[in-house]
Design an enzyme around this catalytic site. Structure first.
Site, PDB file in Angstrom:
ATOM      1  N   THR B 153      54.886  -4.519 -10.071  1.00  0.00           N
ATOM      2  CA  THR B 153      55.031  -4.956 -11.821  1.00  0.00           C
ATOM      3  C   THR B 153      56.297  -5.914 -11.269  1.00  0.00           C
ATOM      4  O   THR B 153      55.968  -7.245 -10.890  1.00  0.00           O
ATOM      5  CB  THR B 153      55.435  -4.665 -13.373  1.00  0.00           C
ATOM      6  OG1 THR B 153      57.132  -3.619 -12.816  1.00  0.00           O
ATOM      7  CG2 THR B 153      54.388  -3.634 -14.096  1.00  0.00           C
ATOM      8  N   LYS B 179      56.890   2.363  -7.958  1.00  0.00           N
ATOM      9  CA  LYS B 179      56.443   0.751  -8.081  1.00  0.00           C
ATOM     10  C   LYS B 179      58.139   1.191  -8.753  1.00  0.00           C
ATOM     11  O   LYS B 179      58.034   2.013  -9.543  1.00  0.00           O
ATOM     12  CB  LYS B 179      55.349   0.487  -9.454  1.00  0.00           C
ATOM     13  CG  LYS B 179      55.520   0.777 -10.433  1.00  0.00           C
ATOM     14  CD  LYS B 179      55.633  -0.261 -11.454  1.00  0.00           C
ATOM     15  CE  LYS B 179      57.240   0.115 -12.445  1.00  0.00           C
ATOM     16  NZ  LYS B 179      57.295  -1.103 -13.404  1.00  0.00           N
ATOM     17  N   THR B 190      61.511   6.678 -14.785  1.00  0.00           N
ATOM     18  CA  THR B 190      62.467   5.646 -13.655  1.00  0.00           C
ATOM     19  C   THR B 190      61.610   4.492 -13.801  1.00  0.00           C
ATOM     20  O   THR B 190      61.869   3.303 -12.767  1.00  0.00           O
ATOM     21  CB  THR B 190      62.916   5.816 -12.534  1.00  0.00           C
ATOM     22  OG1 THR B 190      64.180   7.426 -13.017  1.00  0.00           O
ATOM     23  CG2 THR B 190      64.299   5.043 -12.092  1.00  0.00           C
ATOM     24  N   GLU B 276      66.161  -5.204 -10.435  1.00  0.00           N
ATOM     25  CA  GLU B 276      65.842  -5.789 -10.793  1.00  0.00           C
ATOM     26  C   GLU B 276      66.919  -7.584 -10.596  1.00  0.00           C
ATOM     27  O   GLU B 276      67.692  -7.004 -10.787  1.00  0.00           O
ATOM     28  CB  GLU B 276      65.437  -6.499 -12.470  1.00  0.00           C
ATOM     29  CG  GLU B 276      63.871  -6.033 -12.342  1.00  0.00           C
ATOM     30  CD  GLU B 276      63.592  -5.946 -13.499  1.00  0.00           C
ATOM     31  OE1 GLU B 276      62.414  -5.880 -13.846  1.00  0.00           O
ATOM     32  OE2 GLU B 276      64.204  -6.051 -14.860  1.00  0.00           O
ATOM     33  N   ASN B 399      64.077 -12.013 -16.190  1.00  0.00           N
ATOM     34  CA  ASN B 399      63.997 -10.884 -17.780  1.00  0.00           C
ATOM     35  C   ASN B 399      63.870 -11.572 -18.223  1.00  0.00           C
ATOM     36  O   ASN B 399      63.315 -10.956 -19.908  1.00  0.00           O
ATOM     37  CB  ASN B 399      64.803  -9.215 -18.291  1.00  0.00           C
ATOM     38  CG  ASN B 399      64.506  -8.194 -17.412  1.00  0.00           C
ATOM     39  OD1 ASN B 399      63.326  -7.947 -17.344  1.00  0.00           O
ATOM     40  ND2 ASN B 399      65.515  -8.008 -16.429  1.00  0.00           N
TER      41      ASN B 399
END
Lengths: 400, 400
Positions: B153, B179, B190, B276, B399
């Site tokens: 993703t 992933k 997770t 991220e 995000n």
């Protein structure tokens, strides 16, 4: 609320017999960094403090003073937290109290001390001692704004409030200054907050009132899930209003509690609003849990979710992140099929699924500067409210 | 480690009898969004899944399959999590399994299903069903890279590993794809992670091995404190290596465990590294606690502190934030005077106070891309390690 009148301005010097001052003493380059609050007569005092295992030296000092229940002055420096500074740091705190006591002709045990700022560095004591000499001479009824400014760190505005109410036929006053913008999480305390009142009130009533109101205000506040080593809420009551002494459980106590609830709740919301980098004030209400405690667990899980808080910032009506955060809270009996979620009164989720609200409409709701997020779990009567803000680029900037 | 050989490339198709494929079926605009993993013979299977109360439909499906302990295929879509989608969502998951089963001539109970992406939206089932028809014909030994890409993703790179080891005289292989980059927090899991092996291994040994290694790898990983509704680690063992069946407690079991530890730990670190927006891979080790559990509590408090993680990003040697986070963890018996903190082997804190390291030196240490932060509590023997990353502007960007 019939007894309570809020002032449009004013704070800690509004109650009779309280003076204050604020100045730059040289810890910071040019911003104010030293504040002094003083009661002309001995005041009853109580406080609640951080539960962090590494409570800073001034917090350890204040805990001792508060046990005795009486104080005259509070000295506060910003720019250095005097935390993780060992026994030397504790001696520095005591020296601050002693220097104030000498300057104002008090006992050192009558002087509370707070520090806020960087952790792990010793205070510049010469600078501070010279500052205390000067600030002791600046005390006045007009010093409250300077004091309010001097306790700030990354705050973008000073946080103050003042109210007036009646106990019997006497007019009683209460004022408050606070700071707090980051490193804010419940238990405890989230911030520095000083509340003054000229009420005459029994010590046990004072203690109960502070505990009860802090639990419903500052302990329901979370900006970033971090808990400071220095957070302190201190309440001084000097009795100069001349009211009949307020006893626990009396009618007067209820009025006092209402006033204290009002100012602490107001300040808690101001702090959330000024959360580091915040663009939104967010209230998360959880209802329908088995217990209030479980409701609070859910509300905090949502209010502390970075992912969710970034979506508030980007005004994305992504309720999935809310559900994921809620689901991680281990709330007993929770099932998605019973859950409803409203943003500012509009259903986003009904029985665990999208309410069918149109994207355009949902986006419009998300644009509000203040969001009331109401999550109903559909189980029993437990409920809780917490306040928070969004997570933004600026939060990262501020803390870099 | 004498038995273990790591390959420089390869993953889930390295073990005998496993095929894979990955493609774009139309859930996402153009990136790959559908993966299929297939064993030519029935494989023993186990898995660990999210503990989120709102586990997604595919997780509920997989839990049932795993109970039976046997499977042939895993179908994974990215772009939509099929979470908070009610009973309709569960029917969609079953339909995915059934469609794969029909295409590959299996029973639907032999097909595991995973989904990852947006929460609260129903899957585009027509698109997916057509995709499944196509992908079933693409299965090959060369499909592992495509499968690895299709499960991503917000990841910036695919995460794979492959190892080889010997059980008796037989060569046994193990491969893995995973992933995970955000919404990552222990308990569980997770991420999505699929491990294939051609080992012959008893089901109870397989279960034990996965639980033990996940507890020491993926469950010690935190990117942002958020826990997904979809996280799954699935391990399939098809026995085609022809080794003597591995039994719990045997020598072979220890070798198998070592291999599984190696790949799960490696993947866990890759995921932290790809957190991220991350610019640093951060290992937080806490030693000297009363128990391992308390050490882990401390390590997680540090690894989840936004304030601290921003200071890692800005390369600021601000250990005060670390201490504040640690102090908030309510570790029994903790006292700042016993605590030492090292960053990449250099003391920053000794006995609760600054080690006296020069600012220039400390800043140099902080510039490293990989940080090993070692906190010794100075109490007893309890210890723990967790992996995380810094908190950056880019986390917010990603995000939004």
């Amino acid at each position: 609320m019939q007894y309570l009148k809020e002032l449009s301005h004013g704070s800690i010097c509004f109650p009779k017999g309280f003076l204050a001052a604020g100045m730059n003493c040289g810890i910071k380059m040019s911003k104010k960094d030293l504040a002094l609050i003083f009661s002309e007569v001995p005041a009853r005092v109580t406080g609640t403090f951080t539960t962090n295992s590494f409570a800073a030296a001034p917090v350890r000092w204040c805990r001792e003073i508060v046990k005795k229940g009486m104080a005259r002055a509070i000295i506060v420096n910003s720019g250095n937290a005097n935390a993780c500074t060992g026994e030397g740091g504790f001696r520095d705190t005591r020296k601050m109290a002693k220097t104030v006591a000498q300057a104002l002709n008090l006992h050192q045990e009558e002087v509370l001390v707070s520090s806020t700022g960087v952790i792990g560095k010793r205070l510049p004591m010469e600078t501070i001692e010279m500052g205390i000499q000067k600030i002791s001479k600046l005390l006045s009824k007009k010093g409250e704004m300077d004091a309010s400014a001097a306790i700030l760190t990354t705050d973008t505005f000073g946080k103050t409030a003042a109210v007036e109410f009646s106990i019997g036929k006497k007019r009683v006053r209460m004022g408050v200054v606070a700071k707090g913008a980051g490193m804010i999480e419940p238990h405890m305390a989230t911030l520095l907050c000083y509340i003054t009142t000229d009420a005459a009130i029994e010590l046990s009533a004072l203690k109960h009132a502070l505990k009860e109101t802090v639990d419903r205000s500052f302990n329901c506040l979370t900006v970033d899930g971090d808990m400071s080593t220095n957070d302190s809420v201190i309440l001084m009551a000097n009795g100069m209003a001349g009211n009949k002494e307020i006893l626990l459980g009396s009618e007067g106590y209820e009025i006092f509690l209402e006033a204290l609830s009002f100012v602490t709740l107001k300040l808690a919301k101001m702090i959330a609003w000024d959360g580091e980098g915040a663009t939104k004030l967010v209230q998360v209400r959880v209802t329908g849990a088995h217990t209030d405690e479980e409701a609070k667990k859910g509300a905090l899980a949502i209010a502390n979710s970075n992912l969710f808080k970034v979506s508030l910032y980007s005004q994305d009506p992504n309720w999935g992140r809310l559900m994921a955060a809620l689901g991680s809270a281990k709330i007993s009996g929770i099932v998605s099929e019973k859950i409803s979620v409203k943003f500012n009164g509009r259903f986003f989720v009904k029985k665990g699924k999208s309410s069918g609200i149109k994207l355009g409409e949902a986006r419009k709701v998300m644009r509000a500067k203040q969001l009331d997020i109401h999550v109903d779990l559909g189980l029993e009567k437990g409920h809780a409210v917490v306040w928070t803000c969004d997570l933004t680029h600026k939060y990262v900037d501020i803390n870099m």
